[in-house]
Motif scaffolding. Structure first.
Motif, PDB file in Angstrom:
ATOM      1  N   ILE A  35     -37.569  39.218  12.276  1.00 14.62           N
ATOM      2  CA  ILE A  35     -36.934  39.284  10.958  1.00 14.62           C
ATOM      3  C   ILE A  35     -37.854  38.660   9.922  1.00 14.62           C
ATOM      4  O   ILE A  35     -38.482  37.635  10.148  1.00 14.62           O
ATOM      5  CB  ILE A  35     -35.545  38.602  10.925  1.00 14.62           C
ATOM      6  N   SER A  36     -37.925  39.321   8.778  1.00 13.39           N
ATOM      7  CA  SER A  36     -38.807  38.877   7.711  1.00 13.39           C
ATOM      8  C   SER A  36     -38.043  38.805   6.404  1.00 13.39           C
ATOM      9  O   SER A  36     -37.080  39.553   6.184  1.00 13.39           O
ATOM     10  CB  SER A  36     -39.991  39.836   7.573  1.00 13.39           C
ATOM     11  N   GLY A  37     -38.485  37.916   5.533  1.00 13.86           N
ATOM     12  CA  GLY A  37     -37.912  37.776   4.204  1.00 13.86           C
ATOM     13  C   GLY A  37     -38.706  36.744   3.430  1.00 13.86           C
ATOM     14  O   GLY A  37     -39.548  36.034   3.987  1.00 13.86           O
ATOM     15  N   ARG A  38     -38.434  36.649   2.130  1.00 16.39           N
ATOM     16  CA  ARG A  38     -39.185  35.720   1.286  1.00 16.39           C
ATOM     17  C   ARG A  38     -38.645  34.302   1.352  1.00 16.39           C
ATOM     18  O   ARG A  38     -39.375  33.337   1.142  1.00 16.39           O
ATOM     19  CB  ARG A  38     -39.168  36.210  -0.161  1.00 16.39           C
ATOM     20  N   ARG A  39     -37.351  34.159   1.644  1.00 19.86           N
ATOM     21  CA  ARG A  39     -36.723  32.846   1.569  1.00 19.86           C
ATOM     22  C   ARG A  39     -36.647  32.199   2.960  1.00 19.86           C
ATOM     23  O   ARG A  39     -35.847  32.592   3.800  1.00 19.86           O
ATOM     24  CB  ARG A  39     -35.338  32.971   0.937  1.00 19.86           C
ATOM     25  N   LYS A  40     -37.503  31.193   3.169  1.00 21.67           N
ATOM     26  CA  LYS A  40     -37.634  30.574   4.489  1.00 21.67           C
ATOM     27  C   LYS A  40     -36.334  29.939   4.960  1.00 21.67           C
ATOM     28  O   LYS A  40     -35.973  30.051   6.133  1.00 21.67           O
ATOM     29  CB  LYS A  40     -38.754  29.534   4.460  1.00 21.67           C
ATOM     30  N   GLU A  41     -35.640  29.256   4.074  1.00 25.84           N
ATOM     31  CA  GLU A  41     -34.413  28.579   4.477  1.00 25.84           C
ATOM     32  C   GLU A  41     -33.345  29.579   4.897  1.00 25.84           C
ATOM     33  O   GLU A  41     -32.603  29.352   5.872  1.00 25.84           O
ATOM     34  CB  GLU A  41     -33.895  27.701   3.340  1.00 25.84           C
ATOM     35  N   ARG A  42     -33.267  30.678   4.192  1.00 32.44           N
ATOM     36  CA  ARG A  42     -32.293  31.712   4.559  1.00 32.44           C
ATOM     37  C   ARG A  42     -32.627  32.304   5.925  1.00 32.44           C
ATOM     38  O   ARG A  42     -31.732  32.546   6.748  1.00 32.44           O
ATOM     39  CB  ARG A  42     -32.264  32.811   3.496  1.00 32.44           C
ATOM     40  N   LEU A  43     -33.890  32.552   6.174  1.00 30.11           N
ATOM     41  CA  LEU A  43     -34.294  33.063   7.481  1.00 30.11           C
ATOM     42  C   LEU A  43     -33.959  32.063   8.578  1.00 30.11           C
ATOM     43  O   LEU A  43     -33.505  32.443   9.666  1.00 30.11           O
ATOM     44  CB  LEU A  43     -35.795  33.362   7.491  1.00 30.11           C
ATOM     45  N   ARG A  44     -34.209  30.789   8.303  1.00 30.12           N
ATOM     46  CA  ARG A  44     -33.924  29.758   9.298  1.00 30.12           C
ATOM     47  C   ARG A  44     -32.436  29.747   9.660  1.00 30.12           C
ATOM     48  O   ARG A  44     -32.072  29.683  10.838  1.00 30.12           O
ATOM     49  CB  ARG A  44     -34.346  28.386   8.781  1.00 30.12           C
ATOM     50  N   LYS A  45     -31.585  29.825   8.652  1.00 26.15           N
ATOM     51  CA  LYS A  45     -30.149  29.830   8.899  1.00 26.15           C
ATOM     52  C   LYS A  45     -29.720  31.090   9.642  1.00 26.15           C
ATOM     53  O   LYS A  45     -28.860  31.040  10.525  1.00 26.15           O
ATOM     54  CB  LYS A  45     -29.391  29.712   7.582  1.00 26.15           C
ATOM     55  N   ALA A  46     -30.322  32.213   9.278  1.00 27.28           N
ATOM     56  CA  ALA A  46     -29.983  33.473   9.950  1.00 27.28           C
ATOM     57  C   ALA A  46     -30.312  33.414  11.433  1.00 27.28           C
ATOM     58  O   ALA A  46     -29.615  33.997  12.269  1.00 27.28           O
ATOM     59  CB  ALA A  46     -30.737  34.625   9.292  1.00 27.28           C
TER      60      ALA A  46
END
Length: 255
Positions: A35-46
């Motif tokens: 999974i990829s995205g710009r927002r690291k914290e959101r990715l971490r929570k996901a």
């Protein structure tokens, strides 16, 4: 079902909305997922409730070519192959042609279209090796115009036609490419609409099922097109919109 057992998927925009729902669906069906995205914290929570042994989290801005190249390279380094690419990253852009600034136009173009171009180009050699599949997230705006979304409509239409072009060019290599076109879907992108009763009433006039889609319902369509069950399906633009595109007009929410 285990349609994706021993297969690897890269999902852009995987930290929220349709991308996150798709990541969960493919993981549930046995895939290894990046999974990829710009927002690291959101990715971490996901990633918190996802199986770590079958997951790679890779922060990236997929409007940037170098980030797209690095994303695909990381997927291959971690899992050794790539079977499915889901381009779910994107942004909404509200405004008429006159309302749309140069900056907003280029931002939408990068997030919604260049991201698909760059990531797919990087992934193609690996997808050819396994006769893999590409699913791009378009919109009902890929299929027709609408009010107050000039830039977004143009870019999402381009996503659908780019997908058709990839399907034509890559069919001989066994690679399939399809577009899922959601209508109104319950994600952060449409929070303003979901909180506005007047806008929703206009929406229901155009949606025969008179409700918005859930992200996991769109993910079901993505999973089908990515799977071997759709082995003969390529170049389609599949509306997932509660019937909106079968009515006699487009969305009037901004009129």
């Amino acid at each position: 079902m285990n349609r994706f057992q021993n297969k690897v998927a890269v999902i852009t925009g995987g930290g929220s909305g349709i991308g996150l729902a798709t990541a969960r669906r493919l993981l549930d069906e046995g895939a290894c997922v990046v999974i990829s995205g710009r927002r690291k914290e959101r990715l971490r929570k996901a990633a918190e409730n996802m199986p770590a042994d079958r997951l790679l989290v890779f922060p990236a801005d997929v409007s940037v070519r170098e980030d797209c190249d690095a994303l695909i390279a990381a997927a291959i380094e971690r899992f050794g192959r790539l079977d499915t690419l889901v381009n779910a990253a994107g942004m909404n852009l509200v405004g008429t042609l006159e309302d749309t600034t140069d900056e907003d136009w280029h931002k939408c173009l990068g997030a919604d279209l260049s991201s698909v171009f760059y990531t797919t180009r990087a992934a193609l050699p690996h997808l050819r090796a396994v006769k893999g599949s590409i699913v791009n997230i378009g919109s009902v705006s890929s299929l027709g115009g609408g009010w107050s979304h000039a830039g977004y409509n143009a870019v999402k239409a381009a996503v659908a036609n780019l997908t058709r072009s990839i399907a034509c060019d890559e069919g001989k290599n066994g690679v399939r490419a399809n577009t899922v076109c959601p209508g109104l879907t319950v994600t952060e992108m449409v929070d303003a609409i979901m909180d506005d009763d007047a806008l929703l009433e206009k929406a229901w006039e155009r949606i025969p099922l008179r409700r918005a889609a859930q992200a996991d319902e769109v993910a079901s369509a993505v999973a089908y097109l990515a799977s071997d069950e759709a082995a003969i399906v390529t170049g389609v633009t599949l509306p997932v919109d509660g019937g909106q595109t079968c009515t006699d007009g487009g969305p009037e929410w901004g009129k």
